[in-house]
Enzyme design. Sequence first.
Site, PDB file in Angstrom:
ATOM      1  N   HIS A   1       0.870  -1.191  -0.036  1.00 53.63           N
ATOM      2  CA  HIS A   1      -0.069   0.075   0.044  1.00 53.63           C
ATOM      3  C   HIS A   1       0.941   1.097   0.013  1.00 53.63           C
ATOM      4  O   HIS A   1       0.517   2.325  -0.438  1.00 53.63           O
ATOM      5  CB  HIS A   1      -1.081  -0.058   1.274  1.00 53.63           C
ATOM      6  CG  HIS A   1      -2.180   0.757   1.071  1.00 53.63           C
ATOM      7  ND1 HIS A   1      -2.304   1.784  -0.013  1.00 53.63           N
ATOM      8  CD2 HIS A   1      -3.507   0.501   1.480  1.00 53.63           C
ATOM      9  CE1 HIS A   1      -3.634   2.507   0.161  1.00 53.63           C
ATOM     10  NE2 HIS A   1      -4.394   1.579   1.114  1.00 53.63           N
TER      11      HIS A   1
ATOM     12  N   ASP B   1      -9.959  -9.153 -16.912  1.00 52.46           N
ATOM     13  CA  ASP B   1     -10.031 -10.347 -17.986  1.00 52.46           C
ATOM     14  C   ASP B   1      -8.479 -10.553 -18.310  1.00 52.46           C
ATOM     15  O   ASP B   1      -7.925  -9.867 -19.068  1.00 52.46           O
ATOM     16  CB  ASP B   1     -11.098 -10.028 -19.127  1.00 52.46           C
ATOM     17  CG  ASP B   1     -10.982 -11.230 -19.966  1.00 52.46           C
ATOM     18  OD1 ASP B   1     -10.379 -12.158 -19.881  1.00 52.46           O
ATOM     19  OD2 ASP B   1     -11.679 -11.417 -21.111  1.00 52.46           O
TER      20      ASP B   1
END
Length: 428
Positions: free
Chosen positions: A157, A375
């Site tokens: 992060h 995808d």
Amino acid sequence: MGSLVNVKEATVITPSDQTPYTVLSLSALDSQLFLRFTIEYLLVYSPVFDPVSLSDRLKSALSRSLVPYFPFSGRVRERPGGGGLEVNCRGQGALFLEAVTDHLTCLDFQKPPRHMTSWRKLLSLNVIDVLAGAPPLVVQLTWLRDGGAALALGVNHCVSDGIGSAQFLTLFAELSRDSLSQTESKRKHLWDRHLLNPSPVRNSLNHPEFNRVPDLCGFVNRFNAERLVPTSVVFVKQRLTELKKLASRLGESITSFEVLSAHVWRSWARSLNLPSNQSLKLLFSINVRDRVKPSLPTGFYGNAFVVGCAQTTVKDLTEKGLSHATMLVKQAKERVGDDYVRSVVEAVSEAKACPDSVGVLILSQWSRLGLERLDFGFGKPVHVGSVCCDRYCLLLPVPEQSDAVKVMVAVPSSAVDSYENLVMSPDA
């Protein structure tokens, strides 16, 4: 669960082309104490026909993605002499793991895990200390019992926020789906962390997210000692519209985020049976890319958010209704402008200000990151979430239901039945 996921191969993936050998400074927002952990995404895909080809494609695409996003193949460390963090970029590489499980199928992800860490081994490298030399990016592909695939991605992060990491994942997916694509040369990807360096602050502003409140009920001990039970509730468009009607005031425009976060906050607070005078906070991230002046450039993938804070007492939160809680969230968002952001940068840089955990529910919105569209060449995911379900509340996208939101949060076992009844109650 630990013995039910078997890691078959671990590979260090380095950039496919030469990348700069340099040291890059992270911003004051990147360096905040409470961001020193790993964002752990979990994407689950329906059965895949050619696993060997898929694994090779992912590795190749990851290697290419690490050229424009080369800091993800560096190592995060303390800046010598203190004063923040930096990334030592020497092309060290990201980690790619491939594993199998004879236990989990795609259907198992349609309901919450039994325990917070039931899916922990789907990202087997659990980085406890993000400054101890671990790769800032870890990818694990796990083949499920039914031929489906779980793709877990751990992102430091300190290097990137949700929007920035989703930007990287979009490129990664495009290159995996189309190996001939030249998309990495077309997409913008900007470091530019100096844009959020401390600057003179005109006004001294109050930051309730950093203020401590008294613990009147052993709040912290309860969440540390009591078993937390994962929950998952889906809000379809009709339900969100109903909540808006319940919360709306004459002439006030409210968003789905504002009313849903307020409803979840109230349900959570009411279920815990806390003293009426206990102060509570709802903390949530506010994207500041277009709130600072000038706006941050397109492609900026560092931490560009501040923590919004709605604060009240248990009594007011539970008794004043959904419209009151929704207005608290709305007002917390409206407070954030350029001066506010610069003031936060100053506070975290100079005073090392950090949110407390007493009376706090942290909420993170993943439903707008585009994760449900990722995808990699084997279709869109059938499940999007986090590797572990924690006390931090996540708003998640629901595949094939673009207007729906899934709320996942782990609640103390003594409160879970009450929470689920309240959060699903038609009268809020």
